[in-house]
Design an enzyme around this catalytic site. Structure first.
Site, short mmCIF file in Angstrom:
data_model
loop_
_atom_site.label_atom_id
_atom_site.label_comp_id
_atom_site.label_asym_id
_atom_site.label_seq_id
_atom_site.Cartn_x
_atom_site.Cartn_y
_atom_site.Cartn_z
N GLU A 10 6.78 2.66 5.46
CA GLU A 10 6.00 1.79 4.58
C GLU A 10 5.55 0.54 5.32
O GLU A 10 6.02 0.25 6.43
CB GLU A 10 6.84 1.41 3.35
CG GLU A 10 8.18 0.80 3.71
CD GLU A 10 8.57 -0.35 2.82
OE1 GLU A 10 7.72 -1.23 2.61
OE2 GLU A 10 9.73 -0.38 2.36
N LYS A 35 0.17 -5.87 -2.46
CA LYS A 35 1.36 -5.02 -2.42
C LYS A 35 1.07 -3.83 -3.34
O LYS A 35 0.98 -4.00 -4.56
CB LYS A 35 2.57 -5.83 -2.90
CG LYS A 35 3.91 -5.19 -2.69
CD LYS A 35 5.00 -6.18 -3.10
CE LYS A 35 6.38 -5.58 -2.94
NZ LYS A 35 7.42 -6.52 -3.40
N VAL A 70 7.21 1.75 -1.71
CA VAL A 70 7.80 3.09 -1.65
C VAL A 70 6.92 4.09 -2.39
O VAL A 70 6.60 5.17 -1.86
CB VAL A 70 9.24 3.08 -2.21
CG1 VAL A 70 9.75 4.51 -2.43
CG2 VAL A 70 10.17 2.33 -1.27
N ASP A 103 11.55 -4.28 -16.77
CA ASP A 103 11.13 -4.32 -15.36
C ASP A 103 11.81 -3.20 -14.60
O ASP A 103 12.97 -3.32 -14.17
CB ASP A 103 11.47 -5.69 -14.76
CG ASP A 103 10.80 -5.90 -13.40
OD1 ASP A 103 10.23 -4.93 -12.86
OD2 ASP A 103 10.85 -7.03 -12.88
N SER A 113 11.06 -0.35 -11.48
CA SER A 113 10.16 -0.04 -10.37
C SER A 113 9.50 1.32 -10.52
O SER A 113 10.13 2.30 -10.96
CB SER A 113 10.95 -0.08 -9.06
OG SER A 113 10.16 0.41 -8.00
N ALA A 114 8.24 1.38 -10.11
CA ALA A 114 7.51 2.65 -10.07
C ALA A 114 8.12 3.62 -9.06
O ALA A 114 7.85 4.82 -9.12
CB ALA A 114 6.05 2.39 -9.73
N ASP A 115 8.95 3.11 -8.15
CA ASP A 115 9.58 3.99 -7.15
C ASP A 115 10.36 5.12 -7.81
O ASP A 115 10.39 6.25 -7.31
CB ASP A 115 10.53 3.19 -6.25
CG ASP A 115 9.84 2.12 -5.42
OD1 ASP A 115 8.59 2.06 -5.44
OD2 ASP A 115 10.55 1.34 -4.76
N LYS A 168 18.00 -1.65 -3.65
CA LYS A 168 18.22 -3.04 -3.26
C LYS A 168 19.33 -3.64 -4.13
O LYS A 168 19.35 -3.46 -5.34
CB LYS A 168 16.93 -3.84 -3.39
CG LYS A 168 15.86 -3.41 -2.38
CD LYS A 168 14.64 -4.30 -2.46
CE LYS A 168 13.64 -3.93 -1.37
NZ LYS A 168 12.92 -2.67 -1.64
#
Length: 310
Positions: free
Chosen positions: A26, A87, A107, A139, A141-143, A160
């Site tokens: 990435e 981003k 990601v 919230d 993440s789209a990951d 993380k």
């Protein structure tokens, strides 16, 4: 597909033509992870680690509307020095490309690009996940959703540590994403080798991980695998030491009203300050460690395919 503005670097094109192993990388770690020139030095080091192992690196980014699979040396340097780079995730990569923009891939966007380019393995630092307080902020993440639908094996040092790891693992389970920790039973915690959470799956070698990836393909299952690779103990910051530091950073973010995409960069910077730079040193070590494992998995995939005559 024929009109898609996608370009392979000369190195990646040669590797694809020769059937050599390739690992996707990435680019947000370059544009949003650390300052210049350290970001360029680390990006080059990770790429060189892969080359030394006989694997071709494919750093992915959008530059002037073109999706690049692998960056030439001058492009890597330009990206490392660029200001105000977007981003990109699944939600905005198309808009960025359509308007001729430049953006670094997260990601989720890197997985999309890797799959388009026929690359099965991707190395990153840590995935995004469910943020603390997501029960009110939503919230997430789209990951996590990308892992459920795009067939790329992602090597990371877990999620993380600033995230709600328990909820992240629950969402991955709900989405049917295999979470495979390498060499230990507990799920790693990014800067820390271990956490209190048991890993859903454990494997001890890249050959088995490659075989599991191929079996998912053969079964017709959507989505990829998350390979959780613990940071070496010699490079880690123990979880007991990090917990109060992360809590302080979270409180600061809330006090300053930091929200959305700004949360992760803010927290990482605050933790960098509170650890006097140790978090960044650990981050570099774990990214290099993940790239080496990803390279071994990519090599095993090629070897397994040759044995199977595919």
């Amino acid at each position: 597909m024929t009109n898609l503005p996608l370009r392979h670097s000369a190195e990646v094109a040669a590797a694809k033509a020769a059937g050599r192993p390739i690992v996707a990388l990435e680019s947000t770690i370059i544009t949003h992870g650390m300052p210049y020139p350290q970001n360029l030095e680390v990006a080059r080091q990770v790429e060189d680690d892969l080359r030394a192992a006989g694997v071709t690196p494919a750093t992915i980014a959008v530059m002037d509307g073109t999706l690049h699979i692998g960056l030439e040396a001058h492009q890597l340097e330009a990206l490392a020095q660029a200001k105000g780079v977007a981003k990109l995730s699944r939600a905005d990569i198309a808009a960025c490309m359509a308007t001729g923009g430049t953006g670094a891939t997260t990601v989720s966007a890197t997985m999309i690009a890797a799959h388009l380019a026929g690359i099965s393995v991707f190395a990153t630092g840590g995935i995004g996940g469910v943020h603390r307080g997501a029960e009110s902020s939503f919230d997430v993440s789209a990951d996590l959703l990308e892992l459920a639908q795009t067939p790329v094996t992602v090597v990371a040092a877990g999620a993380k540590a600033i995230l709600d790891v328990a909820k992240t693992l629950e969402v991955l389970e709900t989405q049917g994403v295999p979470v495979i920790t390498v060499g230990q039973d507990s799920f790693p915690a990014f800067w820390s080798a271990e956490s209190v959470f048991k890993s859903p799956l454990r494997m001890d070698d890249p050959v088995g991980i490659a075989a599991a990836h191929q079996m998912r393909v053969d079964l017709g299952l959507p989505g990829g695998q998350l390979v959780a690779n613990p940071i070496p103990h010699t490079d880690e910051i123990p979880a007991t030491e990090l917990a109060p530091i992360i809590a302080t950073a979270q409180a600061d973010a809330e006090k300053h009203g930091i929200k959305g995409k700004a949360v992760t960069p803010y927290l990482l910077q605050r933790i960098y300050e509170l650890t006097q730079g140790r978090s960044l040193t650990a981050n570099i070590a774990l990214v290099r460690n993940n790239a080496r494992l990803a390279g071994a998995i990519a090599q095993a995939l090629i070897a397994n395919a040759r044995i199977a005559g595919k």
